[in-house]
Motif scaffolding. Structure first.
Motif, PDB file in Angstrom:
ATOM      1  N   GLU A  46      -7.302   3.312   4.583  1.00  0.00           N
ATOM      2  CA  GLU A  46      -8.054   2.293   5.328  1.00  0.00           C
ATOM      3  C   GLU A  46      -7.085   1.324   6.000  1.00  0.00           C
ATOM      4  N   PRO A  47      -7.152   1.155   7.324  1.00  0.00           N
ATOM      5  CA  PRO A  47      -6.327   0.138   7.975  1.00  0.00           C
ATOM      6  C   PRO A  47      -6.874  -1.249   7.672  1.00  0.00           C
ATOM      7  N   PRO A 108      -4.818  -2.883  17.894  1.00  0.00           N
ATOM      8  CA  PRO A 108      -6.271  -2.832  17.691  1.00  0.00           C
ATOM      9  C   PRO A 108      -6.776  -1.405  17.560  1.00  0.00           C
ATOM     10  N   LEU A 109      -6.119  -0.464  18.220  1.00  0.00           N
ATOM     11  CA  LEU A 109      -6.489   0.941  18.051  1.00  0.00           C
ATOM     12  C   LEU A 109      -6.271   1.366  16.605  1.00  0.00           C
ATOM     13  N   THR A 110      -5.187   0.927  16.038  1.00  0.00           N
ATOM     14  CA  THR A 110      -4.882   1.245  14.645  1.00  0.00           C
ATOM     15  C   THR A 110      -5.940   0.687  13.714  1.00  0.00           C
ATOM     16  N   GLY A 113      -8.999   2.604  13.445  1.00  0.00           N
ATOM     17  CA  GLY A 113      -8.851   3.911  12.828  1.00  0.00           C
ATOM     18  C   GLY A 113      -8.317   4.985  13.742  1.00  0.00           C
ATOM     19  N   GLY A 114      -7.943   4.612  14.975  1.00  0.00           N
ATOM     20  CA  GLY A 114      -7.513   5.618  15.934  1.00  0.00           C
ATOM     21  C   GLY A 114      -6.021   5.765  16.102  1.00  0.00           C
TER      22      GLY A 114
END
Length: 129
Positions: A46-47, A108-110, A113-114
């Motif tokens: 989970e990030p 923010p992508l991280t 979850g991307g």
């Protein structure tokens, strides 16, 4: 060679705090996305929080926003995760990761979850009970 080293994990009671640290590598340069993740047994990674070191932008997952704070100590090349009001469901192994080649948009992508990190630490255990 980039090596990330986490520290600061431990066992605490609900409501207490911990500060995790991730010692990063000068090889990463001045601008990169550093993020904290956690993984509990039987669950997906989970990030939690991310920081783009070039600008200092920070991003948080909804599950920890308001309780966890990511920050960087430039003098010591360390990224911290301050965790307050800990709950039993925060029990997990916590990892730091770094992505070196993309811009600030990668953080923010991280969190969504991307994103995928280029480098990882080995993790530090946090137990809340």
């Amino acid at each position: 060679h980039v090596q990330l080293v986490e520290s600061g994990g431990g066992s605490v009671r609900p409501g207490e705090s911990l500060r995790l640290s991730c010692l990063d590598s000068p090889t990463l340069g001045k601008s990169y996305c550093m993020a904290w993740f956690r993984q509990a047994p039987g669950k997906e990674r989970e990030p939690l929080a991310a920081m783009y070191t070039g600008y200092g932008n920070t991003y948080y997952a909804a599950s920890v926003k308001g309780r966890f704070t990511i920050s960087r100590d430039d003098a010591n090349a360390t990224v911290h995760l301050q965790m307050n009001s800990l709950k039993p469901e925060d029990t997990a192994t916590y990892f730091c990761g770094a992505e070196q080649d993309s811009g600030s948009w990668y953080c923010p992508l991280t969190i969504s979850g991307g994103g995928e990190m280029d480098y990882w630490g080995k993790g530090t255990q946090v137990t809340v009970s």
